[in-house]
Design a protein around this motif. Structure first.
Motif, PDB file in Angstrom:
ATOM      1  N   TYR A   1       0.809  -1.208   0.000  1.00 25.54           N
ATOM      2  CA  TYR A   1       0.000   0.000   0.000  1.00 25.54           C
ATOM      3  C   TYR A   1       0.851   1.270   0.000  1.00 25.54           C
ATOM      4  N   GLY A   2       2.023   1.201   0.620  1.00 28.28           N
ATOM      5  CA  GLY A   2       2.901   2.362   0.640  1.00 28.28           C
ATOM      6  C   GLY A   2       3.604   2.605  -0.676  1.00 28.28           C
ATOM      7  N   SER A   3       3.734   1.558  -1.478  1.00 28.49           N
ATOM      8  CA  SER A   3       4.479   1.653  -2.729  1.00 28.49           C
ATOM      9  C   SER A   3       3.580   1.791  -3.946  1.00 28.49           C
ATOM     10  N   ALA A   4       2.430   1.124  -3.926  1.00 28.91           N
ATOM     11  CA  ALA A   4       1.488   1.156  -5.052  1.00 28.91           C
ATOM     12  C   ALA A   4       0.220   1.859  -4.578  1.00 28.91           C
ATOM     13  N   ARG A   5       0.169   3.160  -4.757  1.00 32.58           N
ATOM     14  CA  ARG A   5      -0.872   3.965  -4.127  1.00 32.58           C
ATOM     15  C   ARG A   5      -2.275   3.682  -4.654  1.00 32.58           C
ATOM     16  N   ASP A   6      -2.401   3.126  -5.856  1.00 31.13           N
ATOM     17  CA  ASP A   6      -3.728   2.821  -6.409  1.00 31.13           C
ATOM     18  C   ASP A   6      -4.224   1.436  -6.020  1.00 31.13           C
ATOM     19  N   THR A   7      -3.407   0.670  -5.334  1.00 29.11           N
ATOM     20  CA  THR A   7      -3.800  -0.675  -4.913  1.00 29.11           C
ATOM     21  C   THR A   7      -4.773  -0.584  -3.743  1.00 29.11           C
ATOM     22  N   ARG A   8      -5.845  -1.399  -3.800  1.00 30.26           N
ATOM     23  CA  ARG A   8      -6.856  -1.397  -2.730  1.00 30.26           C
ATOM     24  C   ARG A   8      -7.036  -2.757  -2.070  1.00 30.26           C
ATOM     25  N   VAL A   9      -6.589  -3.830  -2.731  1.00 30.47           N
ATOM     26  CA  VAL A   9      -6.758  -5.177  -2.171  1.00 30.47           C
ATOM     27  C   VAL A   9      -5.473  -5.973  -2.353  1.00 30.47           C
ATOM     28  N   VAL A  10      -5.149  -6.777  -1.334  1.00 29.08           N
ATOM     29  CA  VAL A  10      -3.940  -7.607  -1.362  1.00 29.08           C
ATOM     30  C   VAL A  10      -4.278  -8.975  -0.779  1.00 29.08           C
ATOM     31  N   VAL A  11      -3.770 -10.018  -1.415  1.00 31.97           N
ATOM     32  CA  VAL A  11      -3.875 -11.375  -0.881  1.00 31.97           C
ATOM     33  C   VAL A  11      -2.497 -12.010  -0.911  1.00 31.97           C
ATOM     34  N   ARG A  12      -2.068 -12.528   0.227  1.00 31.95           N
ATOM     35  CA  ARG A  12      -0.851 -13.322   0.282  1.00 31.95           C
ATOM     36  C   ARG A  12      -1.253 -14.739   0.652  1.00 31.95           C
ATOM     37  N   GLY A  13      -0.906 -15.687  -0.208  1.00 36.45           N
ATOM     38  CA  GLY A  13      -1.286 -17.071   0.035  1.00 36.45           C
ATOM     39  C   GLY A  13      -0.170 -18.028  -0.309  1.00 36.45           C
ATOM     40  N   HIS A  14      -0.494 -19.303  -0.312  1.00 31.58           N
ATOM     41  CA  HIS A  14       0.484 -20.346  -0.594  1.00 31.58           C
ATOM     42  C   HIS A  14       0.003 -21.224  -1.743  1.00 31.58           C
ATOM     43  N   HIS A  15       0.867 -21.394  -2.741  1.00 39.39           N
ATOM     44  CA  HIS A  15       0.538 -22.259  -3.876  1.00 39.39           C
ATOM     45  C   HIS A  15       1.842 -22.844  -4.400  1.00 39.39           C
ATOM     46  N   ALA A  16       2.065 -24.106  -4.132  1.00 37.94           N
ATOM     47  CA  ALA A  16       3.339 -24.738  -4.489  1.00 37.94           C
ATOM     48  C   ALA A  16       3.588 -24.700  -5.996  1.00 37.94           C
ATOM     49  N   GLY A  17       2.556 -24.951  -6.790  1.00 33.83           N
ATOM     50  CA  GLY A  17       2.728 -24.990  -8.234  1.00 33.83           C
ATOM     51  C   GLY A  17       3.206 -23.663  -8.798  1.00 33.83           C
ATOM     52  N   LEU A  18       2.542 -22.586  -8.401  1.00 32.87           N
ATOM     53  CA  LEU A  18       2.948 -21.266  -8.879  1.00 32.87           C
ATOM     54  C   LEU A  18       4.329 -20.893  -8.364  1.00 32.87           C
ATOM     55  N   TRP A  19       4.567 -21.194  -7.106  1.00 28.75           N
ATOM     56  CA  TRP A  19       5.836 -20.825  -6.482  1.00 28.75           C
ATOM     57  C   TRP A  19       7.012 -21.458  -7.229  1.00 28.75           C
ATOM     58  N   HIS A  20       6.894 -22.733  -7.565  1.00 33.96           N
ATOM     59  CA  HIS A  20       7.979 -23.422  -8.258  1.00 33.96           C
ATOM     60  C   HIS A  20       8.094 -22.993  -9.722  1.00 33.96           C
ATOM     61  N   ALA A  21       6.987 -22.532 -10.300  1.00 37.18           N
ATOM     62  CA  ALA A  21       6.988 -22.183 -11.723  1.00 37.18           C
ATOM     63  C   ALA A  21       7.113 -20.685 -11.979  1.00 37.18           C
ATOM     64  N   HIS A  22       7.379 -19.893 -10.951  1.00 37.38           N
ATOM     65  CA  HIS A  22       7.335 -18.434 -11.132  1.00 37.38           C
ATOM     66  C   HIS A  22       8.335 -17.952 -12.180  1.00 37.38           C
ATOM     67  N   ALA A  23       9.516 -18.559 -12.234  1.00 35.36           N
ATOM     68  CA  ALA A  23      10.511 -18.114 -13.222  1.00 35.36           C
ATOM     69  C   ALA A  23      10.036 -18.413 -14.639  1.00 35.36           C
ATOM     70  N   ALA A  24       9.472 -19.598 -14.839  1.00 36.94           N
ATOM     71  CA  ALA A  24       8.971 -19.973 -16.159  1.00 36.94           C
ATOM     72  C   ALA A  24       7.823 -19.072 -16.599  1.00 36.94           C
ATOM     73  N   LEU A  25       7.084 -18.552 -15.634  1.00 43.34           N
ATOM     74  CA  LEU A  25       5.961 -17.662 -15.933  1.00 43.34           C
ATOM     75  C   LEU A  25       6.390 -16.201 -16.033  1.00 43.34           C
ATOM     76  N   GLY A  26       7.648 -15.931 -15.752  1.00 46.66           N
ATOM     77  CA  GLY A  26       8.147 -14.564 -15.819  1.00 46.66           C
ATOM     78  C   GLY A  26       7.665 -13.676 -14.687  1.00 46.66           C
ATOM     79  N   LEU A  27       7.329 -14.288 -13.541  1.00 45.52           N
ATOM     80  CA  LEU A  27       6.854 -13.505 -12.405  1.00 45.52           C
ATOM     81  C   LEU A  27       8.032 -12.970 -11.592  1.00 45.52           C
ATOM     82  N   ALA A  28       7.857 -11.807 -11.014  1.00 47.16           N
ATOM     83  CA  ALA A  28       8.867 -11.246 -10.126  1.00 47.16           C
ATOM     84  C   ALA A  28       8.997 -12.126  -8.886  1.00 47.16           C
ATOM     85  N   ALA A  29      10.124 -12.002  -8.197  1.00 46.59           N
ATOM     86  CA  ALA A  29      10.350 -12.781  -6.989  1.00 46.59           C
ATOM     87  C   ALA A  29      11.215 -11.990  -6.020  1.00 46.59           C
ATOM     88  N   THR A  30      10.947 -12.142  -4.734  1.00 43.49           N
ATOM     89  CA  THR A  30      11.780 -11.522  -3.707  1.00 43.49           C
ATOM     90  C   THR A  30      12.988 -12.414  -3.451  1.00 43.49           C
TER      91      THR A  30
END
Length: 208
Positions: free
Chosen positions: A117-146
């Protein structure tokens, strides 16, 4: 109240927790449950005795004026969410401590939600969850990662999320230092749910 610091539990930041006041706005439990529902159905949120030591996982937040509503610590297994499962977090910390109002401690990932919320001022909703499939495939999907060394619930993770979200009111990233951790954010629930569907569809397309 005095600021509390929990170093051995799930919560790893300083916070104060005051009870709700009669003049406070009612907690938007129905709205928060509507935001959470597609993520629950996809397995991002809840509790599973066979996953993560049996702890409840995931959290949902909704931005308001000068702060946001967020699911309280270890309450994401409550379905549907009730007002007592939510707490209010002020936008501005006081003396380095997160300021919360509610009956239960704020989510252990509140720093991450504050960072979005401090960085993306137009954002109004956030969900943080767990998904093994997405987590392992994030590079192949071109998703950012911490970074891997940015662990859950820490200032380091919040800082990494803040950098990833800057200038992006909608997005999805993987938390490399938090097993199966995925973060979604958007200007409203409809956009968030659309992003979830699109991301899961892209994951399905990767399957041989």
């Amino acid at each position: 109240m005095m600021a509390q610091i929990e170093t051995e539990g799930v919560i790893q930041f300083a916070y104060t927790l005051d009870p709700p006041a009669p003049e406070d706005a009612p907690a938007p439990a129905k709205v928060m449950e509507t935001i959470a529902r597609p993520f629950r159905l996809a397995g991002f949120l809840g509790r599973d005795r066979c996953r993560y030591g049996g702890l409840a996982f995931g959290n949902v937040s909704l931005r308001g004026d000068a702060g946001y509503w967020i699911t309280a610590s270890q309450r994401m297994d409550q379905c549907p969410l009730a007002p007592e499962d939510l707490c209010w977090v002020s936008e501005t910390p006081k003396q380095g401590a997160l300021q919360a109002r509610g009956l239960r401690a704020p989510s252990s990932e509140s720093l991450v939600h504050s960072a979005v919320y401090g960085s993306a001022r137009d954002t109004r909703v956030v969900v943080r969850g767990h998904h093994a499939g997405l987590w392992h495939a994030h590079a192949a999907l071109g998703l950012a990662a911490t970074p891997v060394d940015a662990k859950n619930g820490t200032d380091a993770l919040a800082g990494a999320v803040r950098a990833c979200c800057a200038g992006h009111p909608t997005g999805c990233l993987a938390m490399s230092g938090h097993q199966d951790g995925m973060l979604f954010w958007a200007p409203d629930a409809a956009a968030l749910h659309q992003l979830l569907g699109q991301t899961l569809a892209r994951l399905s397309d990767l399957a041989p």
